[in-house]
Design a protein around this motif. Structure first.
Motif, PDB file in Angstrom:
ATOM      1  N   MET A   1       0.839  -1.173   0.000  1.00  0.00           N
ATOM      2  CA  MET A   1       0.000   0.000   0.000  1.00  0.00           C
ATOM      3  C   MET A   1       0.890   1.246   0.000  1.00  0.00           C
ATOM      4  SD  MET A   1      -3.078   0.766   2.587  1.00  0.00           S
ATOM      5  CE  MET A   1      -4.190   2.053   2.266  1.00  0.00           C
ATOM      6  N   LEU A   2       0.425   2.279  -0.662  1.00  0.00           N
ATOM      7  CA  LEU A   2       1.194   3.509  -0.751  1.00  0.00           C
ATOM      8  C   LEU A   2       1.101   4.293   0.548  1.00  0.00           C
ATOM      9  CD1 LEU A   2       0.125   4.613  -4.310  1.00  0.00           C
ATOM     10  CD2 LEU A   2       2.285   3.572  -3.651  1.00  0.00           C
ATOM     11  N   ASP A   3       2.195   4.928   0.900  1.00  0.00           N
ATOM     12  CA  ASP A   3       2.243   5.736   2.114  1.00  0.00           C
ATOM     13  C   ASP A   3       1.533   7.066   1.859  1.00  0.00           C
ATOM     14  OD1 ASP A   3       2.843   6.956   4.479  1.00  0.00           O
ATOM     15  OD2 ASP A   3       5.009   7.077   4.139  1.00  0.00           O
ATOM     16  N   PRO A   4       0.474   7.358   2.639  1.00  0.00           N
ATOM     17  CA  PRO A   4      -0.274   8.601   2.418  1.00  0.00           C
ATOM     18  C   PRO A   4       0.586   9.854   2.586  1.00  0.00           C
ATOM     19  CG  PRO A   4      -1.468   7.146   3.928  1.00  0.00           C
ATOM     20  CD  PRO A   4      -0.135   6.525   3.666  1.00  0.00           C
ATOM     21  N   LYS A   5       1.569   9.809   3.468  1.00  0.00           N
ATOM     22  CA  LYS A   5       2.435  10.979   3.666  1.00  0.00           C
ATOM     23  C   LYS A   5       3.252  11.262   2.425  1.00  0.00           C
ATOM     24  CE  LYS A   5       2.806  10.513   8.674  1.00  0.00           C
ATOM     25  NZ  LYS A   5       3.684  10.259   9.804  1.00  0.00           N
ATOM     26  N   LYS A   6       3.751  10.195   1.801  1.00  0.00           N
ATOM     27  CA  LYS A   6       4.536  10.381   0.575  1.00  0.00           C
ATOM     28  C   LYS A   6       3.657  10.906  -0.553  1.00  0.00           C
ATOM     29  CE  LYS A   6       8.214   7.149   1.505  1.00  0.00           C
ATOM     30  NZ  LYS A   6       9.496   7.772   1.373  1.00  0.00           N
ATOM     31  N   LEU A   7       2.424  10.403  -0.636  1.00  0.00           N
ATOM     32  CA  LEU A   7       1.502  10.891  -1.661  1.00  0.00           C
ATOM     33  C   LEU A   7       1.205  12.378  -1.458  1.00  0.00           C
ATOM     34  CD1 LEU A   7      -1.051   7.957  -1.979  1.00  0.00           C
ATOM     35  CD2 LEU A   7       0.699   8.627  -3.607  1.00  0.00           C
ATOM     36  N   GLU A   8       1.003  12.761  -0.203  1.00  0.00           N
ATOM     37  CA  GLU A   8       0.750  14.172   0.106  1.00  0.00           C
ATOM     38  C   GLU A   8       1.956  15.031  -0.276  1.00  0.00           C
ATOM     39  OE1 GLU A   8      -1.171  17.538   1.231  1.00  0.00           O
ATOM     40  OE2 GLU A   8      -2.061  15.541   1.125  1.00  0.00           O
ATOM     41  N   GLN A   9       3.151  14.520  -0.024  1.00  0.00           N
ATOM     42  CA  GLN A   9       4.365  15.251  -0.363  1.00  0.00           C
ATOM     43  C   GLN A   9       4.482  15.423  -1.873  1.00  0.00           C
ATOM     44  OE1 GLN A   9       7.960  13.206   0.726  1.00  0.00           O
ATOM     45  NE2 GLN A   9       9.228  15.032   0.504  1.00  0.00           N
ATOM     46  N   VAL A  10       4.207  14.376  -2.625  1.00  0.00           N
ATOM     47  CA  VAL A  10       4.267  14.454  -4.091  1.00  0.00           C
ATOM     48  C   VAL A  10       3.215  15.432  -4.599  1.00  0.00           C
ATOM     49  CG1 VAL A  10       3.900  13.141  -6.220  1.00  0.00           C
ATOM     50  CG2 VAL A  10       5.265  12.151  -4.376  1.00  0.00           C
ATOM     51  N   ALA A  11       2.020  15.368  -4.016  1.00  0.00           N
ATOM     52  CA  ALA A  11       0.949  16.278  -4.442  1.00  0.00           C
ATOM     53  C   ALA A  11       1.346  17.733  -4.187  1.00  0.00           C
ATOM     54  CB  ALA A  11      -0.341  15.945  -3.709  1.00  0.00           C
ATOM     55  N   ARG A  12       1.983  18.005  -3.032  1.00  0.00           N
ATOM     56  CA  ARG A  12       2.431  19.372  -2.735  1.00  0.00           C
ATOM     57  C   ARG A  12       3.512  19.818  -3.717  1.00  0.00           C
ATOM     58  NH1 ARG A  12       4.312  18.900   2.789  1.00  0.00           N
ATOM     59  NH2 ARG A  12       3.083  17.061   3.112  1.00  0.00           N
ATOM     60  N   GLN A  13       4.409  18.912  -4.089  1.00  0.00           N
ATOM     61  CA  GLN A  13       5.471  19.260  -5.037  1.00  0.00           C
ATOM     62  C   GLN A  13       4.875  19.586  -6.405  1.00  0.00           C
ATOM     63  OE1 GLN A  13       8.042  15.838  -4.854  1.00  0.00           O
ATOM     64  NE2 GLN A  13       9.290  16.702  -3.197  1.00  0.00           N
ATOM     65  N   ILE A  14       3.895  18.796  -6.807  1.00  0.00           N
ATOM     66  CA  ILE A  14       3.254  19.049  -8.107  1.00  0.00           C
ATOM     67  C   ILE A  14       2.523  20.384  -8.061  1.00  0.00           C
ATOM     68  CG2 ILE A  14       1.419  18.282  -9.664  1.00  0.00           C
ATOM     69  CD1 ILE A  14       2.259  15.387  -8.952  1.00  0.00           C
ATOM     70  N   GLN A  15       1.790  20.614  -6.967  1.00  0.00           N
ATOM     71  CA  GLN A  15       1.065  21.872  -6.837  1.00  0.00           C
ATOM     72  C   GLN A  15       2.028  23.054  -6.823  1.00  0.00           C
ATOM     73  OE1 GLN A  15      -1.237  22.301  -3.261  1.00  0.00           O
ATOM     74  NE2 GLN A  15      -2.556  23.859  -4.157  1.00  0.00           N
ATOM     75  N   GLY A  16       3.169  22.896  -6.173  1.00  0.00           N
ATOM     76  CA  GLY A  16       4.162  23.970  -6.139  1.00  0.00           C
ATOM     77  C   GLY A  16       4.742  24.264  -7.505  1.00  0.00           C
TER      78      GLY A  16
END
Length: 88
Positions: free
Chosen positions: A1-16
């Motif tokens: 299963m994917l780590d939700p914290k890592k997904l959130e970090q990737v999403a923030r990087q994309i948004q940035g």
């Protein structure tokens, strides 16, 4: 299963990495979506988890009482049947 914290970090990087106009549009969409979801969920007849757990416990106690009553009725019927046979 994917780590939700890592997904959130990737999403923030994309948004940035997105241009400011696109980020503002995304934030506006997010706010509207949250508002819509809150509105629709508010219309539903939902109970809290605490109330659900309480009702589950009430149901379990009721089932236990019902099972005991069924056993008592069976025992009474059996003793009544035995009495009727001995009376004959």
């Amino acid at each position: 299963m994917l780590d939700p914290k890592k997904l959130e970090q990737v999403a923030r990087q994309i948004q940035g990495a997105l241009p400011q106009g696109v980020r503002d549009l995304g934030e506006d969409f997010d706010k509207k979506l949250r508002s819509l979801l809150q509105s629709q969920l508010g219309k539903l007849d939902l109970v809290s988890r605490e109330e659900f757990d309480i009702q589950t416990q009430v149901l379990l106690r009721t089932r236990e009482k019902l099972a005991k009553m069924e056993q008592r009725i069976s025992a009474l019927e059996a003793s009544l049947s035995t009495e009727e046979k001995t009376a004959e």
